[in-house]
Design an enzyme around this catalytic site. Structure first.
Site, PDB file in Angstrom:
ATOM      1  NE  ARG A  75      -2.796   2.102   3.298  1.00  0.00           N
ATOM      2  CZ  ARG A  75      -2.621   1.417   4.341  1.00  0.00           C
ATOM      3  NH1 ARG A  75      -2.762   0.272   4.647  1.00  0.00           N
ATOM      4  NH2 ARG A  75      -2.203   2.329   5.216  1.00  0.00           N
TER       5      ARG A  75
ATOM      6  CE1 TYR B 109     -13.118  12.440 -17.174  1.00  0.00           C
ATOM      7  CE2 TYR B 109     -12.128  12.342 -14.898  1.00  0.00           C
ATOM      8  CZ  TYR B 109     -12.749  11.763 -15.839  1.00  0.00           C
ATOM      9  OH  TYR B 109     -13.277  10.610 -15.765  1.00  0.00           O
TER      10      TYR B 109
ATOM     11  CG  ASP C 277      -5.672  16.237 -16.141  1.00  0.00           C
ATOM     12  OD1 ASP C 277      -5.030  15.460 -16.547  1.00  0.00           O
ATOM     13  OD2 ASP C 277      -6.554  15.743 -15.400  1.00  0.00           O
TER      14      ASP C 277
ATOM     15  CE  LYS D  41      -8.941   8.961 -19.828  1.00  0.00           C
ATOM     16  NZ  LYS D  41      -9.507   7.896 -19.107  1.00  0.00           N
TER      17      LYS D  41
HETATM   18  C1  LIG Z   1      -8.307  14.904 -18.506  1.00  0.00           C
HETATM   19  C2  LIG Z   1      -8.474  13.681 -17.652  1.00  0.00           C
HETATM   20  N1  LIG Z   1      -7.921  13.498 -16.371  1.00  0.00           N
HETATM   21  C3  LIG Z   1      -8.297  12.720 -15.623  1.00  0.00           C
HETATM   22  C4  LIG Z   1      -9.231  11.620 -15.918  1.00  0.00           C
HETATM   23  C5  LIG Z   1      -9.416  10.492 -14.862  1.00  0.00           C
HETATM   24  O1  LIG Z   1      -8.689   9.400 -15.230  1.00  0.00           O
HETATM   25  P1  LIG Z   1      -9.007   7.893 -14.446  1.00  0.00           P
HETATM   26  O2  LIG Z   1     -10.243   7.555 -15.391  1.00  0.00           O
HETATM   27  O3  LIG Z   1      -7.836   7.133 -14.691  1.00  0.00           O
HETATM   28  O4  LIG Z   1      -9.451   8.220 -13.003  1.00  0.00           O
HETATM   29  C6  LIG Z   1      -9.480  11.583 -17.288  1.00  0.00           C
HETATM   30  C7  LIG Z   1     -10.358  10.185 -17.637  1.00  0.00           C
HETATM   31  O5  LIG Z   1     -11.089  10.434 -18.587  1.00  0.00           O
HETATM   32  C8  LIG Z   1      -9.371  12.589 -18.116  1.00  0.00           C
HETATM   33  O6  LIG Z   1     -10.095  12.551 -19.235  1.00  0.00           O
END
Ligand SMILES: Cc1ncc(COP(=O)(O)O)c(C=O)c1O
Length: 388
Positions: A59, A112, A183, A208
């Site tokens: 963990r 997001y 992000d 992704k």
């Molecule tokens: C720009 C962006 N940030 C973060 C995330 C979240 O990632 P996760 O689905 O791996 O939690 C996504 C998911 O679609 C995303 O498009």
């Protein structure tokens, strides 16, 4: 051809090489263990005091995950990386680990959807937030409050993919005494290096492009040793959204082909965006490289990846759904960044709709994630679907 940093190409290919205990293996062993035995009690006590660096309990730190963390830290030009069970795991731990009641977060650009939902949830714990949709640095500065402790941005932003001045926003945050967080999932660590631009923390959904095969969910947070340690002890270890060793292995495997995949995503997506832009039944194409935006610009941005959106000139939401349904080569699915092309339209309870908060997101919007079916075949498919 899309120019990437030659150092990154070697880094990706040799992501797993420095693992002495698996010498000769191209990828590290999957350290499928929850605990790690020590020779003496003293050794166990010593490692328990530095669980962010030593394998004691998975963990905290796991050897396979640590190989991925070292590579991602280097690719992002940051000091240290911590990997998580998902991108949201990384985002959640960053917000919970670095903020407290009374703090304010400023979100800049399209964000997001679930990140904003989490921010709304944090209001119940005394952390407030605002969001601005401008690239104008004075307007962003005016939205800062005395209690702003974090500026959280996306560039290119989710859904409409506008770019903002990452370097200037990082400077603004620093001068205000706030942390800057980006992000960086859409750009990947290959196309944009926010830490070199002064940003404190870069986040990725490894789900992704880093994974690239739609078979693993994971996240990463990269920054200074001091900040990552704070997140590690304040949130990561306590909330438990950990990356599993098998996932770390899959992401390392993904990294080996990331430069090659990104070149192809970049090229084919740009061809499709140009094709759509030339059609009279398409009102707008939201791709940050259309309209003459240069390749490597002042922010060292090397170009866009394979995700973009477009708005139909007529028919709104109903026609967008009908066009999506007629597409044969684009899977109807959420997420993006894999080998297969995908299409997504807005929906009342859909992540794409929520991120942009209402009227900013046109009803007739379709988001495309461009895979490897070939630009020619994908254009033919769009042609027949739009003939509706
Ligand atoms: C720009 C962006 N940030 C973060 C995330 C979240 O990632 P996760 O689905 O791996 O939690 C996504 C998911 O679609 C995303 O498009």
């Amino acid at each position: 051809m899309l120019e990437l940093d030659p150092r990154d190409e070697l880094l990706c290919l040799r992501a797993a090489e420095p693992v002495a205990e698996c010498s000769g293996m191209v990828l590290p062993a999957i350290a499928q263990a929850s605990i790690f035995r020590k020779e003496t009690m003293e050794e166990l006590h010593r490692d328990l005091a530095r669980e962010n660096a030593a394998s004691v309990y998975s963990r905290g730190t796991n050897p396979t995950v640590r190989v991925l963390e070292r590579t991602l830290a280097e690719l992002e030009r940051g000091e240290v990386c911590k990997c998580f069970a998902s991108g949201m795991g990384a985002i959640g731990a960053t917000l919970f680990g670095l903020l407290k009641a009374g703090d304010h977060v400023l979100f800049v650009n399209d964000i997001y959807g679930p990140t904003l939902e989490l921010a709304r949830r944090l209001e119940d714990f005394g952390v407030s937030h605002d969001q601005v949709f401008t690239a104008d640095i004075d307007a962003i500065g005016a939205a800062l409050r005395n209690e702003t402790r974090m500026v959280f941005m996306e560039s290119p932003g989710s859904t409409l993919f506008q770019r903002i001045d990452v370097r200037a926003i990082a400077k603004l945050a620093r001068e205000h005494g706030a942390l800057s967080v980006i992000d960086n999932t859409v750009a990947t660590p290959l196309l944009q290096k926010p830490i070199e631009l002064g940003v404190d923390l870069a986040i990725h959904s490894c789900t992704k492009y880093i994974g690239g095969h739609s078979d693993a969910v994971g996240g990463a947070l990269i920054g200074s040793a001091e900040l990552i340690e704070r997140v590690f002890y304040n949130a990561y270890m306590l909330m438990g959204a950990i990356m599993q060793p098998l996932e770390a292995f899959l992401f390392l495997r993904g990294l080996m082909t990331l430069p090659t995949r990104i070149r192809r995503h970049h090229e084919d997506a740009l061809s499709l965006a140009r094709y759509l832009d030339s059609r009279s039944d398409v009102a707008r194409v939201f791709h940050p490289q259309l309209g003459g935006a240069g390749q490597a610009d002042a922010d060292g941005w090397r170009g866009h990846s394979g995700l973009f959106s477009f708005e139909l000139a007529e028919g709104g939401f109903a026609r967008a759904v009908a066009v999506a349904n007629r597409l044969r080569l684009f899977g109807k699915a959420v997420s993006w960044g894999g080998a297969e092309s995908l299409v997504l339209t807005g929906h009342k309870s859909d992540p794409m709709g929520k991120g942009g908060e209402g009227p900013r997101i046109p009803a007739g919007l379709l988001r495309l994630s461009i895979g490897f079916e070939g630009a020619h075949a994908l254009i033919e498919d769009l042609d027949q679907a739009l003939a509706l």
